[in-house]
Design a protein around this motif. Structure first.
Motif, PDB file in Angstrom:
ATOM      1  N   THR A  92       0.849  -1.190   0.000  1.00 22.20           N
ATOM      2  CA  THR A  92       0.000   0.000   0.000  1.00 22.20           C
ATOM      3  C   THR A  92       0.884   1.237   0.000  1.00 22.20           C
ATOM      4  OG1 THR A  92      -1.835  -1.086   1.127  1.00 22.20           O
ATOM      5  CG2 THR A  92      -1.672   1.318   1.348  1.00 22.20           C
ATOM      6  N   ALA A  93       0.657   2.126  -0.957  1.00 19.94           N
ATOM      7  CA  ALA A  93       1.539   3.297  -1.091  1.00 19.94           C
ATOM      8  C   ALA A  93       0.961   4.267  -2.109  1.00 19.94           C
ATOM      9  CB  ALA A  93       2.942   2.862  -1.541  1.00 19.94           C
ATOM     10  N   LEU A  94       1.549   5.441  -2.131  1.00 17.45           N
ATOM     11  CA  LEU A  94       1.336   6.407  -3.212  1.00 17.45           C
ATOM     12  C   LEU A  94       2.401   6.100  -4.260  1.00 17.45           C
ATOM     13  CD1 LEU A  94      -0.334   8.889  -4.046  1.00 17.45           C
ATOM     14  CD2 LEU A  94       1.327  10.305  -2.816  1.00 17.45           C
ATOM     15  N   TYR A  95       1.954   5.761  -5.462  1.00 21.45           N
ATOM     16  CA  TYR A  95       2.862   5.359  -6.527  1.00 21.45           C
ATOM     17  C   TYR A  95       3.040   6.509  -7.513  1.00 21.45           C
ATOM     18  CZ  TYR A  95       2.837   0.516  -4.989  1.00 21.45           C
ATOM     19  OH  TYR A  95       3.006  -0.644  -4.253  1.00 21.45           O
ATOM     20  N   TYR A  96       4.309   6.831  -7.795  1.00 24.73           N
ATOM     21  CA  TYR A  96       4.658   7.890  -8.723  1.00 24.73           C
ATOM     22  C   TYR A  96       5.408   7.324  -9.921  1.00 24.73           C
ATOM     23  CZ  TYR A  96       4.085  11.169  -4.774  1.00 24.73           C
ATOM     24  OH  TYR A  96       3.614  11.905  -3.716  1.00 24.73           O
ATOM     25  N   CYS A  97       5.202   7.937 -11.083  1.00 28.25           N
ATOM     26  CA  CYS A  97       6.141   7.739 -12.180  1.00 28.25           C
ATOM     27  C   CYS A  97       6.928   9.043 -12.336  1.00 28.25           C
ATOM     28  CB  CYS A  97       5.452   7.327 -13.473  1.00 28.25           C
ATOM     29  SG  CYS A  97       4.169   8.427 -14.105  1.00 28.25           S
ATOM     30  N   ALA A  98       8.153   8.909 -12.811  1.00 26.15           N
ATOM     31  CA  ALA A  98       9.041  10.068 -12.894  1.00 26.15           C
ATOM     32  C   ALA A  98      10.038   9.871 -14.024  1.00 26.15           C
ATOM     33  CB  ALA A  98       9.771  10.261 -11.570  1.00 26.15           C
ATOM     34  N   SER A  99      10.635  10.972 -14.457  1.00 28.06           N
ATOM     35  CA  SER A  99      11.609  10.890 -15.543  1.00 28.06           C
ATOM     36  C   SER A  99      12.923  11.549 -15.148  1.00 28.06           C
ATOM     37  CB  SER A  99      11.056  11.546 -16.810  1.00 28.06           C
ATOM     38  OG  SER A  99      10.954  12.944 -16.659  1.00 28.06           O
ATOM     39  N   SER A 100      13.993  11.007 -15.717  1.00 25.91           N
ATOM     40  CA  SER A 100      15.339  11.534 -15.512  1.00 25.91           C
ATOM     41  C   SER A 100      16.007  11.694 -16.867  1.00 25.91           C
ATOM     42  CB  SER A 100      16.136  10.551 -14.656  1.00 25.91           C
ATOM     43  OG  SER A 100      17.523  10.829 -14.730  1.00 25.91           O
ATOM     44  N   ASP A 101      16.841  12.721 -16.976  1.00 24.92           N
ATOM     45  CA  ASP A 101      17.551  12.907 -18.250  1.00 24.92           C
ATOM     46  C   ASP A 101      18.769  11.998 -18.355  1.00 24.92           C
ATOM     47  OD1 ASP A 101      19.193  16.081 -17.362  1.00 24.92           O
ATOM     48  OD2 ASP A 101      19.391  14.068 -16.550  1.00 24.92           O
ATOM     49  N   GLY A 102      18.952  11.146 -17.364  1.00 26.47           N
ATOM     50  CA  GLY A 102      20.018  10.156 -17.430  1.00 26.47           C
ATOM     51  C   GLY A 102      21.345  10.590 -16.840  1.00 26.47           C
ATOM     52  N   THR A 103      21.444  11.824 -16.350  1.00 26.55           N
ATOM     53  CA  THR A 103      22.722  12.285 -15.802  1.00 26.55           C
ATOM     54  C   THR A 103      22.933  11.816 -14.360  1.00 26.55           C
ATOM     55  OG1 THR A 103      21.693  14.374 -15.129  1.00 26.55           O
ATOM     56  CG2 THR A 103      22.768  14.320 -17.281  1.00 26.55           C
ATOM     57  N   SER A 104      21.864  11.381 -13.718  1.00 25.61           N
ATOM     58  CA  SER A 104      21.974  10.919 -12.336  1.00 25.61           C
ATOM     59  C   SER A 104      20.933   9.835 -12.081  1.00 25.61           C
ATOM     60  CB  SER A 104      21.751  12.084 -11.372  1.00 25.61           C
ATOM     61  OG  SER A 104      21.616  11.621 -10.046  1.00 25.61           O
ATOM     62  N   TRP A 105      21.319   8.839 -11.278  1.00 27.58           N
ATOM     63  CA  TRP A 105      20.373   7.789 -10.920  1.00 27.58           C
ATOM     64  C   TRP A 105      19.426   8.230  -9.812  1.00 27.58           C
ATOM     65  CZ3 TRP A 105      19.157   3.344 -13.276  1.00 27.58           C
ATOM     66  CH2 TRP A 105      20.033   2.877 -14.263  1.00 27.58           C
ATOM     67  N   SER A 106      19.737   9.348  -9.155  1.00 20.40           N
ATOM     68  CA  SER A 106      18.913   9.763  -8.023  1.00 20.40           C
ATOM     69  C   SER A 106      18.148  11.055  -8.256  1.00 20.40           C
ATOM     70  CB  SER A 106      19.795   9.931  -6.778  1.00 20.40           C
ATOM     71  OG  SER A 106      20.804  10.895  -7.032  1.00 20.40           O
ATOM     72  N   LYS A 107      18.307  11.649  -9.411  1.00 21.29           N
ATOM     73  CA  LYS A 107      17.648  12.922  -9.683  1.00 21.29           C
ATOM     74  C   LYS A 107      16.597  12.720 -10.764  1.00 21.29           C
ATOM     75  CE  LYS A 107      18.660  17.664 -11.192  1.00 21.29           C
ATOM     76  NZ  LYS A 107      18.045  17.600 -12.517  1.00 21.29           N
ATOM     77  N   TYR A 108      15.371  13.006 -10.396  1.00 28.20           N
ATOM     78  CA  TYR A 108      14.252  12.894 -11.324  1.00 28.20           C
ATOM     79  C   TYR A 108      13.621  14.263 -11.487  1.00 28.20           C
ATOM     80  CZ  TYR A 108      15.086   7.986 -11.193  1.00 28.20           C
ATOM     81  OH  TYR A 108      15.697   6.757 -11.323  1.00 28.20           O
ATOM     82  N   ASP A 109      13.540  14.705 -12.735  1.00 28.83           N
ATOM     83  CA  ASP A 109      13.165  16.090 -13.013  1.00 28.83           C
ATOM     84  C   ASP A 109      11.661  16.295 -13.072  1.00 28.83           C
ATOM     85  OD1 ASP A 109      15.778  15.490 -15.126  1.00 28.83           O
ATOM     86  OD2 ASP A 109      15.969  17.038 -13.580  1.00 28.83           O
ATOM     87  N   TYR A 110      10.967  15.328 -13.587  1.00 35.84           N
ATOM     88  CA  TYR A 110       9.519  15.467 -13.757  1.00 35.84           C
ATOM     89  C   TYR A 110       8.826  14.280 -13.102  1.00 35.84           C
ATOM     90  CZ  TYR A 110      10.869  18.983 -17.147  1.00 35.84           C
ATOM     91  OH  TYR A 110      11.416  20.084 -17.749  1.00 35.84           O
ATOM     92  N   TRP A 111       7.711  14.579 -12.442  1.00 36.02           N
ATOM     93  CA  TRP A 111       6.968  13.584 -11.694  1.00 36.02           C
ATOM     94  C   TRP A 111       5.498  13.668 -12.066  1.00 36.02           C
ATOM     95  CZ3 TRP A 111       8.902  10.842  -7.165  1.00 36.02           C
ATOM     96  CH2 TRP A 111      10.262  11.062  -6.915  1.00 36.02           C
ATOM     97  N   GLY A 112       4.832  12.513 -12.013  1.00 29.03           N
ATOM     98  CA  GLY A 112       3.387  12.525 -12.058  1.00 29.03           C
ATOM     99  C   GLY A 112       2.842  12.975 -10.713  1.00 29.03           C
ATOM    100  N   GLN A 113       1.528  13.125 -10.659  1.00 28.47           N
ATOM    101  CA  GLN A 113       0.910  13.592  -9.414  1.00 28.47           C
ATOM    102  C   GLN A 113       0.819  12.485  -8.370  1.00 28.47           C
ATOM    103  OE1 GLN A 113      -2.907  14.970 -10.754  1.00 28.47           O
ATOM    104  NE2 GLN A 113      -3.828  12.938 -10.657  1.00 28.47           N
ATOM    105  N   GLY A 114       0.995  11.250  -8.808  1.00 33.76           N
ATOM    106  CA  GLY A 114       0.913  10.116  -7.896  1.00 33.76           C
ATOM    107  C   GLY A 114      -0.477   9.513  -7.877  1.00 33.76           C
TER     108      GLY A 114
END
Length: 121
Positions: A92-114
């Motif tokens: 059970t959780a709030l599930y998000y999708c997100a995108s990264s430009d590939g420069t970092s494994w931990s930085k996601y620039d754009y997110w869905g609302q969840g």
């Protein structure tokens, strides 16, 4: 600007498979080096990275979830999907999708609302 929108059922029964879709607009999921991720946040806990599908279709998963997780894509519809098998109430959780430009494994620039997913009988 990239926009992401999660969709899927809000309630899943224990032992069933959780299936979510992330529809992307404003950018292509095949854009070089981009990674498209699923990230979740259980109630009262921090963010948990689940896995990604990369611009070329390669996938990477969290070791703790790898046996139950599958991420796929439909390039014709510019979307990617999550399947999590054998769910329990701990999923059970709030599930998000997100995108990264590939420069970092931990930085996601754009997110869905969840989207909230509850696992309960």
């Amino acid at each position: 600007q990239v926009q992401l929108q999660e969709s899927g059922p809000g309630l899943v029964k224990p032992t069933q498979t959780l299936s979510l879709t992330c529809t992307v607009s404003g950018g292509s999921i095949t854009t070089n080096y981009y990674r498209w991720a699923w990230i979740r946040q259980p109630p009262g806990k921090g963010l948990e990275w689940m896995g990604v599908i990369q611009y070329d279709g390669r996938t990477n998963y969290s070791p703790s979830l790898k046996s139950r997780t599958s991420i796929s894509r439909d390039t014709s519809k510019n979307l990617f999907s999550l399947q999590l098998t054998s769910v329990t109430p701990d999923d059970t959780a709030l599930y998000y999708c997100a995108s990264s430009d590939g420069t970092s494994w931990s930085k996601y620039d754009y997110w869905g609302q969840g989207t909230q997913v509850t696992v309960s009988s």
